[in-house]
Design an enzyme around this catalytic site. Structure first.
Site, short mmCIF file in Angstrom:
data_model
loop_
_atom_site.label_atom_id
_atom_site.label_comp_id
_atom_site.label_asym_id
_atom_site.label_seq_id
_atom_site.Cartn_x
_atom_site.Cartn_y
_atom_site.Cartn_z
N HIS A 159 0.83 -1.22 0.00
CA HIS A 159 0.00 0.00 0.00
C HIS A 159 0.86 1.26 0.00
CE1 HIS A 159 0.09 -0.07 4.57
NE2 HIS A 159 0.04 1.23 4.40
N ASP A 217 1.29 -7.68 2.31
CA ASP A 217 1.43 -6.24 2.07
C ASP A 217 2.90 -5.81 1.89
OD1 ASP A 217 0.92 -3.56 1.85
OD2 ASP A 217 -0.39 -3.44 3.60
N SER A 255 4.08 2.20 8.43
CA SER A 255 3.84 1.17 7.42
C SER A 255 5.11 0.92 6.64
CB SER A 255 2.74 1.61 6.48
OG SER A 255 1.51 1.24 7.03
N1 ARG Z 1 -4.83 0.67 7.70
C1 ARG Z 1 -3.54 0.74 7.11
C2 ARG Z 1 -2.96 2.16 7.21
O1 ARG Z 1 -3.48 2.99 7.90
C3 ARG Z 1 -3.52 0.21 5.72
C4 ARG Z 1 -4.25 1.01 4.70
C5 ARG Z 1 -4.18 0.49 3.30
N2 ARG Z 1 -5.03 -0.66 3.06
C6 ARG Z 1 -6.35 -0.58 2.71
N3 ARG Z 1 -7.03 -1.70 2.55
N4 ARG Z 1 -6.97 0.55 2.52
O2 ARG Z 1 -2.37 2.73 6.37
N1 ASP Z 2 -1.36 1.42 8.07
C1 ASP Z 2 -0.60 2.50 8.69
C2 ASP Z 2 0.39 3.12 7.70
O1 ASP Z 2 0.17 3.12 6.52
C3 ASP Z 2 0.06 2.05 9.92
C4 ASP Z 2 -0.82 2.24 11.12
O2 ASP Z 2 -1.56 3.24 11.17
O3 ASP Z 2 -0.74 1.41 12.02
O4 ASP Z 2 1.35 3.75 8.08
#
Ligand code: ARG
Ligand code: ASP
Length: 709
Positions: A84, A220, A644
């Site tokens: 991502h 990921d 991330s």
């Molecule tokens: N929750 C994670 C973060 O805050 C991953 C986001 C990307 N993945 C998604 N399915 N939208 O960045």
């Molecule tokens: N998914 C988040 C990021 O992209 C990490 C988190 O918020 O725990 O940095």
């Protein structure tokens, strides 16, 4: 004497109690955590992690693309980060013939590695405490305004001076709300190339449905390479990869670039955040996402057009629901209040602590005042500008302002930008969605904001459309030329300053101007004034907490809020109990992917090839000793957005995986951390290597890595 005694106790306590830990530690000051880290199982030293005298792990961690973390895993500058995080670049390189998002991408030779102009990797070279220099001339008598001015000037002077002496990029960063300052030396790499990415149904497996959720099965990761002077970069350090996996209770640490946390806010602020602002944002986004879903389910083209918009809105939406619930279940506000009582008691013990008590007290009236402006801003951005036509019109407002005195060069540049924005906008625009969003958002906006405190355009719905939002929306979409790509292009092709006046009468431009003018005149100045006051109070309150906490809670170590600088956090691998009757194990396996598989649900499609490898159990040396393929695991590391892609490392500093998310129950960790539910989620490095090796057959990448078995 008393102080010394307390510190000794603290060290003894730290030495005996090993706990899943809260805290994002400054690597240059990691010595103070070393004893605790070693007591928890770490076998290396703080100096192995961060040193400016010899190569250390910090030489293998970078800020990737300005918003994520990446780590170097070979002596050829090979870089791992999340899928991502690489997503935008994978998408940029994708065409109809080569759809790397869907198919995946593997550079089988160095020549096939793809340049990504604009992508940077930034590496910290050194950081030096310069608090005294920055706060030079600041005294007890200095007013807040004077202080801000002095600090700004001192930073400017120091940066200019130091920049002359180094090839690295120099900046000054504020820690502890302006109570401490560090001078940072960064090396900026501008040639970063794309090397590999799994197909999205691996790299994004589970999609938005599983986002923020445990158990998780997302592969990921994506692969890049840093180049310097046209050659693969030879780093001072690269991580060794461990194929041993993790067990419950193992020590781990995460090294990366957390963006923002607010752990030292007063209860009144947390309350506003979690109980006033987030519920509104969640409600508005729920309405928008429901509309997106309805149309996305009906039409494959619309599903793709709105996939990225959906992910963008959905990420925060889901996280904030978790924050609201976490704060409630964990009694976050009550805990803050109890802390504040102890703080006030401490303040009352000495005359010179009065200013700290006043700072805490003074938050309440400012936050009360701020709420009105905060909500006005929230409705503007979350409701008004969520209407794509209105947001798009904002780009044209400048063109509508052009006069015969505007230099032609400026106009040409504007038109050029608008052409690009126009193409991008219409590629992913579906008008029926936008019309429905417009009705929902304008209805909510109008209902929430009092008549004497809303953009004129909302009142015109009453005066000109008998209060019927739908008929206003029909008029807006019926009359605005900005919903037709053909008409927009025609305007751009034949634009002359004399046509600006007519453009300014477009109902979408009138609408966005009305919203923005109201904001600039009636919201922004007051909102700024409040945030300035809040920031000053936060600085003093922080200073108070920095004095009070070591005395009253000697077992509690202090760490500064995340500010996009390099940090170390550590904690143990382990499952947890998120709610009554539910227990989570600490790892997931490929079996779970096959259980979730559903060819009819986009988020759960499994490729033929992965199924084949699963069926033949062809996991090679990447299998766990239990014989299964481990996919992801959770641990008690205190992470946030920006972490991330961060390396998660074992007691020897070997790479175990890539951090990519947190569990939903613990997303409140940006405001309050509770070790029992705040867990970070990582993809197991063995799954990553299995995919590179067995799935993609990209052996050359495995060969250049250093692997410990
Ligand atoms: N929750 C994670 C973060 O805050 C991953 C986001 C990307 N993945 C998604 N399915 N939208 O960045
Ligand atoms: N998914 C988040 C990021 O992209 C990490 C988190 O918020 O725990 O940095």
């Amino acid at each position: 004497m008393k102080k010394l005694f307390l510190t000794t106790i603290a060290i003894i306590l730290c030495g005996t109690i090993s706990r899943a830990d809260e805290g994002m530690w400054i690597p240059a000051l990691l010595q103070k955590n070393e004893a605790e880290m070693q007591a928890m199982g770490m076998k290396i030293t703080a100096d192995d992690i961060y040193s400016i005298n010899h190569s250390s792990m910090k030489d293998a961690v970078v800020l990737f693309g300005g918003g994520c973390t990446g780590e170097i895993v070979s002596d050829q500058g090979l870089l791992l980060t999340n899928h991502h995080c690489g997503y935008g670049w994978i998408q940029k390189h994708s065409t109809v013939e080569h759809d790397y998002l869907t198919e995946g991408f593997w550079a089988m030779t160095p020549e096939e590695e793809l340049a990504c102009p604009g992508l940077t990797a930034i590496m910290l070279k050194n950081m030096v405490d310069v608090t005294e220099k920055i706060l030079f001339n600041v005294t007890e008598e200095t007013t807040d305004e004077e202080r801000a001015k002095i600090v700004k000037e001192n930073i400017k002077k120091l940066v200019e001076e130091m920049q002359k002496e180094t090839e690295y990029e120099v900046s000054v960063e504020s820690f502890y709300q302006g109570n401490q300052y560090f001078l940072m030396y960064n090396e900026v790499f501008k040639d970063v190339r794309m090397v590999g990415a799994p197909p999205s149904n691996i790299g994004k497996f589970g999609g938005d449905t599983d986002n923020w959720v445990w158990p998780r099965h997302t592969g990921d990761f994506s692969i890049f390479r840093i180049y310097k002077d046209g050659q693969p970069y030879k780093p001072d350090y690269h991580f060794t990869i461990s194929l041993n996996g993790v067990e419950e209770g193992d020590f781990t640490f995460v090294f990366g670039y957390p963006a923002r946390t607010n752990e030292y806010l007063p209860a009144v602020a947390v309350n506003q955040e979690a109980n006033v602002v987030y519920p509104v944002v969640v409600d508005l986004r729920t309405q928008i996402l429901d509309i997106y879903n309805k149309y996305q389910e009906k039409d494959a083209k619309v599903r793709i057009q709105y996939a990225s918009k959906h992910a963008g809105l959905g990420n925060g939406w889901k996280k904030w629901m978790g924050v609201i619930e976490g704060i409630r279940n964990f009694k976050g506000i009550e805990k803050k209040q109890a802390f504040e009582e102890a703080y006030n008691n401490w303040c009352m013990q000495a005359r010179n602590r009065m200013k700290y008590m006043h700072a805490l007290r003074d938050f309440t009236p400012v936050y009360e005042e701020y709420e009105k402006y905060r909500m006005a801003t929230t409705y503007l951005t979350e409701a008004g500008l969520s209407i794509e036509l209105i947001d798009f019109a904002a780009n044209f407002a400048k063109l509508a302002d052009v006069t015969k005195d505007t230099p032609q060069e400026e106009i040409d540049e504007l038109i050029n930008d608008l052409r690009q924005e126009t193409t991008a906008f219409f590629k992913d625009y579906y008008q029926p969605i936008d019309e429905e969003v417009a009705v929902a958002m304008l209805t909510a906006y109008r209902a929430a904001q009092p008549e004497d405190f809303r953009p004129e355009i909302l009142n015109e719905i009453d005066t000109k459309f008998k209060g019927d939002v739908k008929s206003y929306v029909d008029y807006l979409f019926g009359k605005s030329i900005l919903i037709s790509e053909e008409k927009v292009v025609a305007i751009l092709d034949s634009f002359k300053p004399s046509k600006a006046k007519k453009l300014a009468k477009d109902p979408a431009i009138i609408a966005v101007n009305s919203m923005m003018d109201f904001y600039v005149e009636n919201v922004m100045p007051k909102s700024r004034e409040c945030t300035n006051r809040i920031n000053n109070l936060r600085r003093v309150y922080m200073e108070g907490q920095m004095k009070m906490i070591p005395e009253v809670y000697p077992e509690r170590n202090l760490y500064p809020d995340a500010n996009f600088t390099l940090r170390v956090t550590y904690g143990k691998v382990g499952g947890f109990k998120p709610k009554d009757a539910v227990t989570y194990r600490h790892f997931t396996t490929l079996d779970g992917i096959m259980q979730k598989e559903n060819p009819d649900i986009y988020d759960y499609v499994v490729t033929e090839r992965l199924r084949e490898l699963y069926d033949t159990k062809d996991f090679g040396r990447y299998a766990d000793k239990d014989g299964t393929m481990h996919v992801a695991f959770i641990a008690g590391n205190h992470t946030t957005g920006g972490n991330s892609g961060s390396p998660i490392l074992n007691a020897n500093g070997e790479l175990l995986g890539l951090n990519f998310d947190r569990t939903w129950e613990g997303t409140m960790s940006d405001l309050i951390y509770d070790p029992s539910i705040c867990k970070n989620i990582s993809v197991d490095i063995r799954y990553v290597l299995f995919l590179i090796d067995k799935y993609a057959g990209c052996q050359r990448l495995i060969d250049e890595m250093t692997i410990a078995e």
